[in-house]
Design a protein around this motif. Structure first.
Motif, short mmCIF file in Angstrom:
data_model
loop_
_atom_site.label_atom_id
_atom_site.label_comp_id
_atom_site.label_asym_id
_atom_site.label_seq_id
_atom_site.Cartn_x
_atom_site.Cartn_y
_atom_site.Cartn_z
N VAL A 184 0.85 -1.18 0.00
CA VAL A 184 0.00 0.00 0.00
C VAL A 184 0.90 1.24 0.00
O VAL A 184 1.88 1.29 0.75
CB VAL A 184 -0.91 0.03 1.25
CG1 VAL A 184 -1.72 1.32 1.29
CG2 VAL A 184 -1.83 -1.19 1.26
N GLU A 185 0.58 2.22 -0.83
CA GLU A 185 1.34 3.47 -0.84
C GLU A 185 0.90 4.34 0.33
O GLU A 185 -0.29 4.59 0.52
CB GLU A 185 1.13 4.22 -2.16
CG GLU A 185 1.89 5.53 -2.23
CD GLU A 185 1.69 6.26 -3.54
OE1 GLU A 185 1.75 7.51 -3.53
OE2 GLU A 185 1.48 5.59 -4.58
N VAL A 202 6.88 5.98 -0.45
CA VAL A 202 7.02 5.08 0.69
C VAL A 202 5.82 4.14 0.74
O VAL A 202 4.67 4.58 0.66
CB VAL A 202 7.14 5.87 2.01
CG1 VAL A 202 7.11 4.93 3.21
CG2 VAL A 202 8.42 6.68 2.01
N HIS A 203 6.10 2.83 0.86
CA HIS A 203 5.06 1.81 0.86
C HIS A 203 5.00 1.08 2.20
O HIS A 203 5.99 1.00 2.93
CB HIS A 203 5.31 0.77 -0.24
CG HIS A 203 5.46 1.35 -1.61
ND1 HIS A 203 6.70 1.63 -2.17
CD2 HIS A 203 4.54 1.72 -2.53
CE1 HIS A 203 6.53 2.12 -3.38
NE2 HIS A 203 5.22 2.19 -3.62
N LEU A 204 3.85 0.51 2.46
CA LEU A 204 3.63 -0.41 3.57
C LEU A 204 3.46 -1.80 2.97
O LEU A 204 2.58 -2.02 2.15
CB LEU A 204 2.37 -0.01 4.35
CG LEU A 204 1.92 -0.94 5.46
CD1 LEU A 204 2.83 -0.83 6.66
CD2 LEU A 204 0.47 -0.62 5.87
N VAL A 205 4.32 -2.74 3.35
CA VAL A 205 4.29 -4.08 2.76
C VAL A 205 4.16 -5.12 3.87
O VAL A 205 4.82 -5.02 4.92
CB VAL A 205 5.56 -4.37 1.93
CG1 VAL A 205 5.55 -5.80 1.39
CG2 VAL A 205 5.66 -3.37 0.77
N LYS A 233 -0.55 12.62 1.64
CA LYS A 233 -0.32 11.57 0.65
C LYS A 233 0.79 11.98 -0.30
O LYS A 233 1.64 11.19 -0.69
CB LYS A 233 -1.62 11.30 -0.14
CG LYS A 233 -1.55 10.12 -1.09
CD LYS A 233 -1.67 8.81 -0.37
CE LYS A 233 -1.83 7.66 -1.37
NZ LYS A 233 -1.94 6.36 -0.72
N GLU A 234 0.79 13.24 -0.68
CA GLU A 234 1.83 13.75 -1.57
C GLU A 234 2.30 15.09 -1.02
O GLU A 234 1.55 16.02 -0.86
CB GLU A 234 1.30 13.93 -2.99
CG GLU A 234 2.37 14.33 -3.99
CD GLU A 234 1.85 14.22 -5.41
OE1 GLU A 234 1.96 15.22 -6.13
OE2 GLU A 234 1.34 13.17 -5.79
#
Length: 298
Positions: A158-159, A262-265, A296-297
């Motif tokens: 998830v971004e 940056v992602h959540l994995v 978010k950005e």
């Protein structure tokens, strides 16, 4: 004879410490007991795992087996921890792998709320670069990873947010005097200290500057120390430069759109332990609330 977890534990400890006696001390067993367990394992494998009797160097096959054995022991120990936690009506153990910038920006707020909600959960937080996070996730040595991460087969991604790159230098550096018009060309005459995130920058104007760099530093603390000392300048995402930075400046780049995402994995929900599921649920709710402390950005 079947391979037992104690065989793997003895083997990994001997490989880690380089001697039977040190491994025995770490395991709380006698050297003769560790030696016997190791011999049983080597007999099962059908090949020596160490090159000498001193156990200080693995054979080629020993090195390959060590990586698999270490992962299996870590997975087993985490499973035991979770089972013991569940037997006490606890959620168990949570292993997080995050980049340093995440560890100092969004993570403290999340962990503070998580600890208030689940005070019995044990949490292991390791900060490392994104490549190391991906390896830990693939080896099942981390439950959740947060960083600039690729898609990993079988895992959810998830971004969380993205932030722009900029020049990081001392506040008294000459570049800081005209920062609102800064471009790649302005950096050409200065020493660039490269870092692992530089590979994410695809702007053509940056390529020749990176090619000239003779310094590569992957640890953020060391990198900032060199910049603070005046060794050179570097390029980092905005949120990698946070908190009191004394004489350090972050300079946005004109007409540059490259950003770090940056992602959540994590593993799919049905493969996660209760603590990891609770952590992901909390992050999801905080994203919806806008409570992560970042847009978010950016």
């Amino acid at each position: 004879m079947a391979i037992k977890i104690e065989m793997l534990r003895c083997f990994t400890m001997v490989a880690l410490h380089g001697s039977l006696s040190d491994a025995a001390d770490a395991l709380g067993r006698t050297p003769s007991a560790v030696s016997m367990m190791l011999k049983q394992f080597e007999d099962h494998v059908g090949s020596p795992l160490f090159e000498t009797a001193r156990k200080s160097r693995l054979t080629p096959i020993g090195g390959l087996i060590y990586e698999e054995a270490r992962r299996e022991v870590a997975h087993f120990e985490n499973t035991v921890s979770v089972i013991e936690g569940l037997s006490k009506s606890e959620l168990g153990y949570l292993r997080l792998a995050v980049t340093p910038s995440v560890a100092t920006t969004i993570l403290p707020t999340i962990i503070h709320r998580f600890c208030q909600m689940y005070p019995e959960v044990r949490i292991d937080i390791r900060d490392m670069d994104s490549a190391a996070i991906a390896r830990d996730l693939e080896r099942e040595q981390a439950d959740v990873g947060i960083g600039t991460l690729p898609k990993i087969d079988g895992m959810n991604r998830v971004e969380l947010f993205s932030d722009p790159f900029g020049v990081v230098c001392r506040k008294d550096h000459s570049l800081a005097q005209n920062w609102d018009q800064l471009s790649w060309q302005d950096m050409d005459e200065y020493v660039l200290i490269a870092n692992g995130l530089c590979k994410l920058i695809t702007d053509p104007g940056f390529a020749p500057i990176l090619d000239k760099s003779r310094l590569m530093v992957r640890n953020t603390t060391s990198l900032m120390g060199l910049v603070r000392e005046g060794v050179g300048i570097t390029i980092l995402p905005r949120l990698a430069v946070t908190g009191p930075q004394d004489n350090i400046a972050f300079l946005p780049l004109k007409d540059v759109n490259t950003k770090r995402t940056v992602h959540l994995v994590s593993q799919p929900q049905n493969f996660l332990m209760p603590a990891a599921r609770a952590f992901l649920k909390l992050i999801t709710s905080m994203i919806h609330e806008g409570a992560l402390g970042v847009d978010k950005e950016i």
